[in-house]
Design a protein around this motif. Structure first.
Motif, mmCIF file in Angstrom:
data_model
loop_
_atom_site.group_PDB
_atom_site.id
_atom_site.type_symbol
_atom_site.label_atom_id
_atom_site.label_comp_id
_atom_site.label_asym_id
_atom_site.label_seq_id
_atom_site.Cartn_x
_atom_site.Cartn_y
_atom_site.Cartn_z
ATOM 1 N N TYR A 9 0.855 -1.133 0.003
ATOM 2 C CA TYR A 9 0.043 0.092 -0.026
ATOM 3 C C TYR A 9 0.886 1.415 -0.149
ATOM 4 C CZ TYR A 9 -3.413 3.289 1.534
ATOM 5 O OH TYR A 9 -4.065 4.706 1.884
ATOM 6 N N LYS A 47 2.891 1.752 -3.305
ATOM 7 C CA LYS A 47 1.867 2.534 -4.261
ATOM 8 C C LYS A 47 1.522 3.903 -4.134
ATOM 9 C CE LYS A 47 -0.514 -2.028 -5.105
ATOM 10 N NZ LYS A 47 -1.887 -2.556 -4.863
ATOM 11 N N ARG A 48 1.327 4.145 -2.843
ATOM 12 C CA ARG A 48 1.092 5.496 -2.417
ATOM 13 C C ARG A 48 2.576 6.337 -2.494
ATOM 14 N NH1 ARG A 48 0.719 9.320 0.871
ATOM 15 N NH2 ARG A 48 -1.337 10.482 1.358
ATOM 16 N N ILE A 108 4.832 6.002 -5.010
ATOM 17 C CA ILE A 108 4.841 6.345 -6.404
ATOM 18 C C ILE A 108 3.838 7.097 -6.897
ATOM 19 C CG2 ILE A 108 4.732 5.033 -8.541
ATOM 20 C CD1 ILE A 108 6.035 2.617 -6.959
ATOM 21 N N ASN A 109 2.451 6.798 -6.385
ATOM 22 C CA ASN A 109 1.391 7.689 -7.161
ATOM 23 C C ASN A 109 1.071 9.015 -6.582
ATOM 24 O OD1 ASN A 109 1.036 5.739 -9.027
ATOM 25 N ND2 ASN A 109 -0.460 4.391 -7.399
ATOM 26 N N VAL A 110 1.294 9.217 -5.250
ATOM 27 C CA VAL A 110 0.927 10.305 -4.725
ATOM 28 C C VAL A 110 2.049 11.384 -4.240
ATOM 29 C CG1 VAL A 110 -0.181 11.241 -2.392
ATOM 30 C CG2 VAL A 110 -1.053 9.189 -3.529
ATOM 31 N N GLU A 111 3.218 10.707 -3.644
ATOM 32 C CA GLU A 111 4.419 11.136 -3.473
ATOM 33 C C GLU A 111 5.370 11.657 -4.665
ATOM 34 O OE1 GLU A 111 4.778 12.827 -0.418
ATOM 35 O OE2 GLU A 111 3.129 11.500 0.270
ATOM 36 N N ASN A 112 4.744 10.825 -5.725
ATOM 37 C CA ASN A 112 5.811 10.824 -7.092
ATOM 38 C C ASN A 112 7.183 10.408 -7.020
ATOM 39 O OD1 ASN A 112 3.541 12.047 -8.564
ATOM 40 N ND2 ASN A 112 4.002 14.054 -7.446
ATOM 41 N N GLU A 142 10.057 7.663 -7.878
ATOM 42 C CA GLU A 142 10.235 6.786 -8.723
ATOM 43 C C GLU A 142 10.234 5.400 -8.275
ATOM 44 O OE1 GLU A 142 14.138 7.599 -11.028
ATOM 45 O OE2 GLU A 142 13.590 9.743 -10.544
ATOM 46 N N ALA A 143 9.456 4.527 -8.896
ATOM 47 C CA ALA A 143 9.193 2.997 -8.565
ATOM 48 C C ALA A 143 10.460 2.490 -8.173
ATOM 49 C CB ALA A 143 8.533 2.298 -9.675
ATOM 50 N N ALA A 178 11.172 3.977 -4.496
ATOM 51 C CA ALA A 178 10.258 3.932 -3.546
ATOM 52 C C ALA A 178 10.502 3.242 -2.074
ATOM 53 C CB ALA A 178 8.779 3.819 -4.060
#
Length: 190
Positions: A121, A124-125, A127-131, A133-134, A137
């Motif tokens: 969780y 994902k957050r 990467i998607n919210v805090e931007n 890099e995968a 992360a």
């Protein structure tokens, strides 16, 4: 009824967003990164310097020279944040994020909350919210969690996330942010 809520959180758990939503629902003042901004003003330091040392475990001076101030910059920043948090708490109705506010306000009617989530969780957050890099992360999560844990343990003497210390521990990956906010709102008003 709790006049103060202090929220500690794992990186990527959404603890800041929960604090923000809870403060709005309760009509409470939110104290988060604004504490850093105020610390900058009081200390006359740039934001980047203070934010880089914020929630850092103080480095103790190895040698004490007589007549010199051996207080580390991390300690000076923390001491300034303590002043700001105590001043803010002169008026009831505050939600604090991090900075060991639960320990600073231990003599007040303060709800001590820990927000966590499982690693997938949080990844994902991040990467998607805090931007983030995968490929970075996981390292960012570990670094922030380690920093926060060490800071909290140093200033409180308790284990970060421990049910022996916190009044409630919420796992956002099992609930969702809205459910966490609703539960905390109910607790505060109980």
């Amino acid at each position: 009824m709790y006049d103060y809520i202090a929220i500690e959180r794992k990186y990527g758990s959404g603890g800041h967003e929960i604090a923000d939503k809870l403060a709005k629902k309760l009509g409470y003042q939110l104290y988060d990164r604004g504490v850093v901004v105020e610390t900058c003003k009081r200390m006359g330091l740039p934001y980047d310097q203070v934010s880089g040392m914020d929630e850092q475990t103080p480095v103790k001076a190895l040698f004490k020279a007589s007549g010199t101030d051996n207080t580390s910059m991390e300690e000076k920043i923390y001491n300034t944040e303590v002043e700001i948090i105590k001043e803010a708490a002169e008026k009831p109705g505050c939600v604090f994020v991090g900075r060991c506010a639960s320990e600073i306000l231990k003599d007040k009617q303060c709800l001590k909350v820990f927000i966590t989530a499982d690693d997938s969780y949080r990844m994902k957050r991040a990467i998607n919210v805090e931007n983030i890099e995968a490929d970075k992360a996981e390292d960012v999560m570990k670094r922030f969690d380690k920093k926060r844990e060490k800071f909290f343990t140093t200033h409180s003497g308790y284990k970060w996330g421990s049910t022996d210390y916190f009044d409630i521990v919420l796992n956002v990956s099992e609930l969702d942010e809205e459910a966490c906010v609703a539960m905390l709102e109910a607790l505060v008003k109980f």
